[in-house]
Write a protein that holds these residues in place. Structure first.
Motif, short mmCIF file in Angstrom:
data_model
loop_
_atom_site.label_atom_id
_atom_site.label_comp_id
_atom_site.label_asym_id
_atom_site.label_seq_id
_atom_site.Cartn_x
_atom_site.Cartn_y
_atom_site.Cartn_z
N MET A 74 47.83 39.70 27.19
CA MET A 74 48.51 41.08 27.85
C MET A 74 47.21 41.27 28.86
O MET A 74 47.53 41.55 29.88
N ILE A 75 46.25 41.33 28.30
CA ILE A 75 44.97 42.07 29.38
C ILE A 75 44.87 41.31 30.14
O ILE A 75 44.53 41.86 31.24
N ARG A 76 44.77 39.89 29.83
CA ARG A 76 44.31 38.98 31.03
C ARG A 76 45.56 39.05 32.05
O ARG A 76 45.09 38.81 33.17
N SER A 77 46.62 39.12 31.59
CA SER A 77 47.64 39.20 32.83
C SER A 77 47.61 40.23 33.53
O SER A 77 47.79 40.28 34.87
N GLN A 78 47.30 41.40 32.96
CA GLN A 78 47.16 42.72 33.64
C GLN A 78 45.96 42.77 34.67
O GLN A 78 46.20 43.03 35.78
N LYS A 80 44.57 39.77 35.91
CA LYS A 80 45.22 38.94 37.02
C LYS A 80 45.71 39.79 38.30
O LYS A 80 45.59 39.47 39.34
N GLN A 81 46.88 40.41 37.58
CA GLN A 81 47.71 41.10 38.64
C GLN A 81 46.86 42.18 39.33
O GLN A 81 47.38 42.51 40.51
N ALA A 82 46.16 43.13 38.73
CA ALA A 82 45.26 44.00 39.44
C ALA A 82 44.35 43.34 40.45
O ALA A 82 44.21 43.83 41.61
N LYS A 83 43.57 42.13 40.10
CA LYS A 83 42.75 41.66 41.02
C LYS A 83 43.56 41.16 42.24
O LYS A 83 43.14 41.38 43.38
N GLN A 86 44.50 44.26 44.36
CA GLN A 86 43.18 44.59 44.91
C GLN A 86 42.79 43.72 46.49
O GLN A 86 42.49 44.31 47.44
N GLU A 87 42.95 42.51 46.05
CA GLU A 87 42.87 41.65 47.19
C GLU A 87 43.90 41.68 48.25
O GLU A 87 43.55 41.78 49.58
N ILE A 88 45.14 41.90 48.10
CA ILE A 88 45.89 42.19 48.98
C ILE A 88 45.95 43.58 49.84
O ILE A 88 45.75 43.59 50.90
N LEU A 89 45.62 44.57 49.01
CA LEU A 89 45.06 45.70 49.79
C LEU A 89 43.78 45.89 50.62
O LEU A 89 43.64 46.54 51.55
N SER A 90 42.91 45.11 50.03
CA SER A 90 41.48 44.98 50.84
C SER A 90 41.75 44.17 52.29
O SER A 90 41.02 44.25 53.21
N GLN A 91 43.00 43.19 52.37
CA GLN A 91 43.16 42.71 53.37
C GLN A 91 43.90 43.11 54.57
O GLN A 91 44.26 42.78 55.51
N ILE A 92 44.34 44.70 53.98
CA ILE A 92 45.32 45.08 55.14
C ILE A 92 44.33 45.81 56.33
O ILE A 92 43.35 46.29 56.01
N LYS A 93 44.88 45.77 57.28
CA LYS A 93 44.08 46.06 58.67
C LYS A 93 44.93 46.85 59.56
O LYS A 93 45.98 46.81 59.30
N ASN A 131 46.14 53.29 47.12
CA ASN A 131 46.98 53.02 45.81
C ASN A 131 48.37 53.33 46.04
O ASN A 131 49.15 52.60 45.40
N GLY A 132 48.80 53.99 46.93
CA GLY A 132 50.04 54.37 47.38
C GLY A 132 50.92 53.37 48.17
O GLY A 132 51.93 53.62 48.17
#
Length: 149
Positions: A74-78, A80-83, A86-93, A131-132
């Motif tokens: 469960m922790i590994r899955s969470q 992985k999803q958080a990472k 975060q990657e998707i949010l950092s690519q927004i321009k 985060n919104g």
């Protein structure tokens, strides 16, 4: 052949109870004696040895392993999803079409450290924390959202 021990208690004059154990009683004349204790027969050759108990931790080991495995998965899955998020949010321009957690579609006008400024309608801009934002929207989804509005 059956065997039993009789135990009696005698109350002494000073009020203390003293237990006296009688010797095993065997029937006279070679007769077989049958004793019933609480509805069960007790044979003479009944094992008097206590059952060996498993160690406390050894008996619980499968449950501990199962809980640790579930926790790990469960922790590994969470993480992985958080990472991934975060990657998707950092690519927004600037200029990307996004959808917020509230379901509002908009175009990114400016990217700041902790927030985005989104244009959700003509000349209507809102500042939203990173985060919104739920994620980027591809052009097909944005066209569908524009038709439904």
């Amino acid at each position: 052949m059956y065997h039993y021990t009789v135990s009696t208690a005698i109350l002494a004059a000073d009020g203390n109870a003293e237990a006296q154990n009688a010797a095993p009683v065997a029937p006279a004349g070679g007769e077989q004696l049958q004793v019933t204790i609480e509805g069960q027969q007790v044979p003479e050759e009944a094992p008097a040895q206590p059952q060996a108990q498993q160690g406390g931790m050894l008996g619980m080991l499968p449950f501990i392993i199962l809980i640790a495995l579930m926790f790990f998965l469960m922790i590994r899955s969470q993480k992985k999803q958080a990472k991934k998020r975060q990657e998707i949010l950092s690519q927004i321009k600037k200029g990307d079409k996004v959808v917020t957690n509230a379901g509002i579609y908009g175009v990114v006008q400016e990217v700041k450290d902790q927030t985005y400024i989104l244009e959700i309608a003509d000349k209507v801009r809102v500042e939203m924390v990173k985060n919104g934002v739920a994620g980027k929207v591809n052009s097909a989804e944005a066209a569908d959202a524009g038709k439904n509005a």
